[in-house]
Design a protein around this motif. Structure first.
Motif, mmCIF file in Angstrom:
data_model
loop_
_atom_site.group_PDB
_atom_site.id
_atom_site.type_symbol
_atom_site.label_atom_id
_atom_site.label_comp_id
_atom_site.label_asym_id
_atom_site.label_seq_id
_atom_site.Cartn_x
_atom_site.Cartn_y
_atom_site.Cartn_z
ATOM 1 N N LEU A 1 8.271 -66.906 -11.769
ATOM 2 C CA LEU A 1 7.160 -65.949 -11.730
ATOM 3 C C LEU A 1 7.498 -64.753 -10.840
ATOM 4 O O LEU A 1 8.257 -64.862 -9.869
ATOM 5 C CB LEU A 1 5.896 -66.637 -11.223
ATOM 6 N N LEU A 2 6.914 -63.618 -11.191
ATOM 7 C CA LEU A 2 7.220 -62.345 -10.534
ATOM 8 C C LEU A 2 6.008 -61.781 -9.813
ATOM 9 O O LEU A 2 4.870 -61.904 -10.279
ATOM 10 C CB LEU A 2 7.693 -61.332 -11.583
ATOM 11 N N VAL A 3 6.271 -61.132 -8.674
ATOM 12 C CA VAL A 3 5.221 -60.409 -7.951
ATOM 13 C C VAL A 3 5.797 -59.084 -7.441
ATOM 14 O O VAL A 3 7.019 -58.916 -7.356
ATOM 15 C CB VAL A 3 4.672 -61.210 -6.741
ATOM 16 N N ILE A 4 4.897 -58.152 -7.111
ATOM 17 C CA ILE A 4 5.318 -56.893 -6.501
ATOM 18 C C ILE A 4 5.784 -57.154 -5.075
ATOM 19 O O ILE A 4 5.148 -57.904 -4.322
ATOM 20 C CB ILE A 4 4.153 -55.874 -6.488
ATOM 21 N N ASN A 5 6.879 -56.537 -4.686
ATOM 22 C CA ASN A 5 7.381 -56.631 -3.313
ATOM 23 C C ASN A 5 6.618 -55.609 -2.463
ATOM 24 O O ASN A 5 7.120 -54.533 -2.143
ATOM 25 C CB ASN A 5 8.887 -56.339 -3.296
ATOM 26 N N SER A 6 5.374 -55.955 -2.119
ATOM 27 C CA SER A 6 4.424 -54.988 -1.556
ATOM 28 C C SER A 6 4.884 -54.339 -0.262
ATOM 29 O O SER A 6 4.576 -53.173 0.001
ATOM 30 C CB SER A 6 3.064 -55.674 -1.337
ATOM 31 N N ASP A 7 5.600 -55.086 0.563
ATOM 32 C CA ASP A 7 5.944 -54.529 1.876
ATOM 33 C C ASP A 7 7.328 -53.874 1.912
ATOM 34 O O ASP A 7 7.865 -53.596 2.982
ATOM 35 C CB ASP A 7 5.834 -55.598 2.968
ATOM 36 N N ARG A 8 7.882 -53.573 0.731
ATOM 37 C CA ARG A 8 9.197 -52.927 0.692
ATOM 38 C C ARG A 8 9.095 -51.406 0.785
ATOM 39 O O ARG A 8 9.933 -50.753 1.389
ATOM 40 C CB ARG A 8 9.915 -53.323 -0.607
ATOM 41 N N PHE A 9 8.056 -50.841 0.149
ATOM 42 C CA PHE A 9 7.883 -49.384 0.138
ATOM 43 C C PHE A 9 6.515 -49.012 0.695
ATOM 44 O O PHE A 9 5.573 -49.799 0.618
ATOM 45 C CB PHE A 9 8.036 -48.837 -1.289
ATOM 46 N N TYR A 10 6.428 -47.777 1.185
ATOM 47 C CA TYR A 10 5.217 -47.350 1.876
ATOM 48 C C TYR A 10 4.801 -45.952 1.438
ATOM 49 O O TYR A 10 5.602 -45.181 0.912
ATOM 50 C CB TYR A 10 5.436 -47.406 3.389
ATOM 51 N N ILE A 11 3.540 -45.658 1.652
ATOM 52 C CA ILE A 11 2.966 -44.376 1.248
ATOM 53 C C ILE A 11 2.199 -43.797 2.416
ATOM 54 O O ILE A 11 1.524 -44.530 3.160
ATOM 55 C CB ILE A 11 2.020 -44.577 0.038
ATOM 56 N N ILE A 12 2.281 -42.492 2.573
ATOM 57 C CA ILE A 12 1.493 -41.796 3.585
ATOM 58 C C ILE A 12 0.448 -40.940 2.882
ATOM 59 O O ILE A 12 0.750 -40.212 1.935
ATOM 60 C CB ILE A 12 2.381 -40.918 4.489
ATOM 61 N N GLY A 13 -0.794 -41.058 3.331
ATOM 62 C CA GLY A 13 -1.881 -40.254 2.782
ATOM 63 C C GLY A 13 -2.523 -39.418 3.870
ATOM 64 O O GLY A 13 -2.691 -39.880 5.007
ATOM 65 N N LEU A 14 -2.857 -38.170 3.530
ATOM 66 C CA LEU A 14 -3.470 -37.262 4.502
ATOM 67 C C LEU A 14 -4.782 -36.701 3.986
ATOM 68 O O LEU A 14 -4.927 -36.420 2.799
ATOM 69 C CB LEU A 14 -2.540 -36.092 4.833
ATOM 70 N N ASP A 15 -5.707 -36.527 4.904
ATOM 71 C CA ASP A 15 -6.961 -35.832 4.664
ATOM 72 C C ASP A 15 -6.948 -34.595 5.551
ATOM 73 O O ASP A 15 -7.048 -34.697 6.780
ATOM 74 C CB ASP A 15 -8.131 -36.754 5.016
ATOM 75 N N VAL A 16 -6.780 -33.429 4.929
ATOM 76 C CA VAL A 16 -6.757 -32.177 5.692
ATOM 77 C C VAL A 16 -8.134 -31.545 5.580
ATOM 78 O O VAL A 16 -8.478 -30.930 4.565
ATOM 79 C CB VAL A 16 -5.664 -31.222 5.175
ATOM 80 N N GLY A 17 -8.931 -31.717 6.609
ATOM 81 C CA GLY A 17 -10.296 -31.212 6.605
ATOM 82 C C GLY A 17 -10.419 -29.887 7.321
ATOM 83 O O GLY A 17 -9.424 -29.207 7.598
ATOM 84 N N ALA A 18 -11.643 -29.534 7.652
ATOM 85 C CA ALA A 18 -11.899 -28.274 8.338
ATOM 86 C C ALA A 18 -11.643 -28.385 9.840
ATOM 87 O O ALA A 18 -11.393 -27.380 10.512
ATOM 88 C CB ALA A 18 -13.328 -27.829 8.086
ATOM 89 N N LYS A 19 -11.679 -29.613 10.367
ATOM 90 C CA LYS A 19 -11.535 -29.802 11.806
ATOM 91 C C LYS A 19 -10.360 -30.712 12.182
ATOM 92 O O LYS A 19 -9.788 -30.566 13.257
ATOM 93 C CB LYS A 19 -12.826 -30.394 12.391
ATOM 94 N N LYS A 20 -10.024 -31.659 11.299
ATOM 95 C CA LYS A 20 -9.020 -32.663 11.647
ATOM 96 C C LYS A 20 -8.085 -32.931 10.472
ATOM 97 O O LYS A 20 -8.421 -32.688 9.322
ATOM 98 C CB LYS A 20 -9.688 -33.994 12.026
ATOM 99 N N ILE A 21 -6.909 -33.445 10.817
ATOM 100 C CA ILE A 21 -6.016 -34.050 9.833
ATOM 101 C C ILE A 21 -6.010 -35.551 10.109
ATOM 102 O O ILE A 21 -5.678 -35.988 11.214
ATOM 103 C CB ILE A 21 -4.575 -33.511 9.942
#
Length: 403
Positions: free
Chosen positions: A72-92
């Motif tokens: 059986l197969l599963v995703i290797n979840s902890d091998r790759f990573y993603i960065i997400g940003l929220d660029v608002g009016a006051k903060k990132i």
């Protein structure tokens, strides 16, 4: 910052197999072939490639149906990573997640004002680099950005960021040049909406609308699992639909926009006007008599403390929200509406009134019963949604659709 191979994944068959393993794993090669209609040799070959790239791992053996037990197969979840940003009016706000959506770290940075395009880009890069440097062993596969204001999604350019008074910021170009990973940019509310869709725990509702009510009012629309932008990226500007021909002037220049009745500043202005008729309100004590300090948050805090004037103001706000959402239900008929933004924090008072108003005004019983929720993603909801833009591309292909 280590970088993963994103473009290599983006073939239709790889995407189909990856998503099947993500949603149904642990799963066997034979079952993937059966349920995706791909041939067993194609599945076997692509799975081998995915294992070689460390995206998929063999986890265990399944039940035998007459021969040897399948692996059986599963995703290797902890091998790759993603960065997400929220660029608002006051903060990132920035967040680092793995492929399963698990949050590994997050941070926020104050945006100094005034600021230039170049300085904002430098601040965004520093925020990313600082977060990545804490996790130097992590292999980043993409960066998502939710940007307030008008965004050209195709080029990844911030056309106008009203809270910063900046125009034509080449965010995608600058970040891809700096980090050599794919970058996805969208409006902050659309990113938040896709995050709500992607991270739903129950079976996904294909058509949902997220309404962000804060300083302004906007919506993110997800139709058939994809973000709807409209012909020129204008879809979702529901804060500027006219609901009162004799109302107040909106920041957009029009009269009686929905935003002038339900936004945080609108709630504060309503309280200031009502104080002239209700001088005994507890609200005055909270702001030491300085009316200019009143904002939506202040009104909510007074309401929670039992101030009858503020409770009435928020209940009226809930009614106004309910009227606008009824219009939205009659136009789009979504399976679910999610309310985010600062005003959603007042949900104990406004949500019952919203539902009551929709129940009174909905055209059909189904419309009246449209599920309405307040977001539980918190202040990093847009940053989480920005990560979801990348996850969606990896596992489902293009996440956007235009009119």
């Amino acid at each position: 910052m280590k970088k993963g191979s994103f473009q290599w994944m983006k073939s239709l068959n790889r995407t189909i197999i990856l998503n099947k393993i993500r949603t149904d794993g642990p799963i066997s090669r034979a079952q993937i072939a059966k349920e995706t209609k791909l041939t067993p040799p194609t599945v076997s070959s692509l799975v081998s490639e995915l294992i070689d790239k460390d995206l998929v791992i063999e986890s265990e053996q399944g039940e035998s149906i007459g021969g040897r037990k399948p692996t059986l197969l599963v995703i290797n979840s902890d091998r790759f990573y993603i960065i997400g940003l929220d660029v608002g009016a006051k903060k990132i706000r920035a967040i680092l997640i793995d492929l399963s959506g698990k949050t590994l770290d997050k941070t926020q940075t104050i945006i100094p004002k005034p600021i230039s395009n170049e300085d904002l880009l430098s601040l965004i890069k520093r925020t990313i680099s600082d977060l990545a440097s804490i996790h130097e062993t992590k292999e980043v596969i993409g960066i998502g950005v939710g940007m307030h204001g008008a965004v050209d999604v195709e080029t990844g350019t911030s056309l106008f960021a009203p809270g910063l008074n900046l125009r034509d910021i080449p965010i995608k170009k600058a970040l891809e040049a700096e980090y050599d990973v794919p970058v996805k940019i969208d409006n902050d509310v659309r990113a938040m909406a896709f995050g709500e869709y992607w991270f739903m725990e129950e079976k996904k509702d294909e058509n949902i609308v997220t309404v962000n009510i804060g300083i302004g009012v906007g919506a993110g629309i997800v139709l058939n699992g994809k973000i709807f932008h409209g012909k020129y990226d204008l879809a979702g500007e529901i804060g500027h639909m006219t609901v009162d021909l004799n109302g107040n002037q909106c920041s957009c220049g029009n009269i009686g926009c929905w935003q002038t009745l339900i936004s945080g500043p609108a709630i504060g202005e309503a309280a200031i006007k009502q104080l002239e008729l209700n001088p005994n309100s507890h609200l005055l004590d909270m702001i030491d008599g300085e009316k200019h300090k009143i904002e939506g948050k202040t009104v909510y805090e007074a309401a929670i403390a039992g101030d009858s004037l503020c409770i009435k103001i928020l209940e009226k706000t809930g009614e106004y929200i309910g009227i606008g959402l009824t219009n939205l239900i009659h136009i789009l008929n979504p399976s679910k509406i999610i309310i985010g933004g600062g005003v959603a924090n007042a949900s104990p008072i406004i949500l019952p009134k919203i539902k009551e108003t929709i129940a009174q005004r909905g055209l059909t019983n189904q419309a009246k019963a449209t599920p309405i929720y307040c977001s539980d993603l918190g202040s990093f909801g847009t940053a989480i949604g920005a990560c979801a833009l990348i996850l969606g591309e990896i596992f489902e292909g293009d996440v956007s659709v235009v009119g």
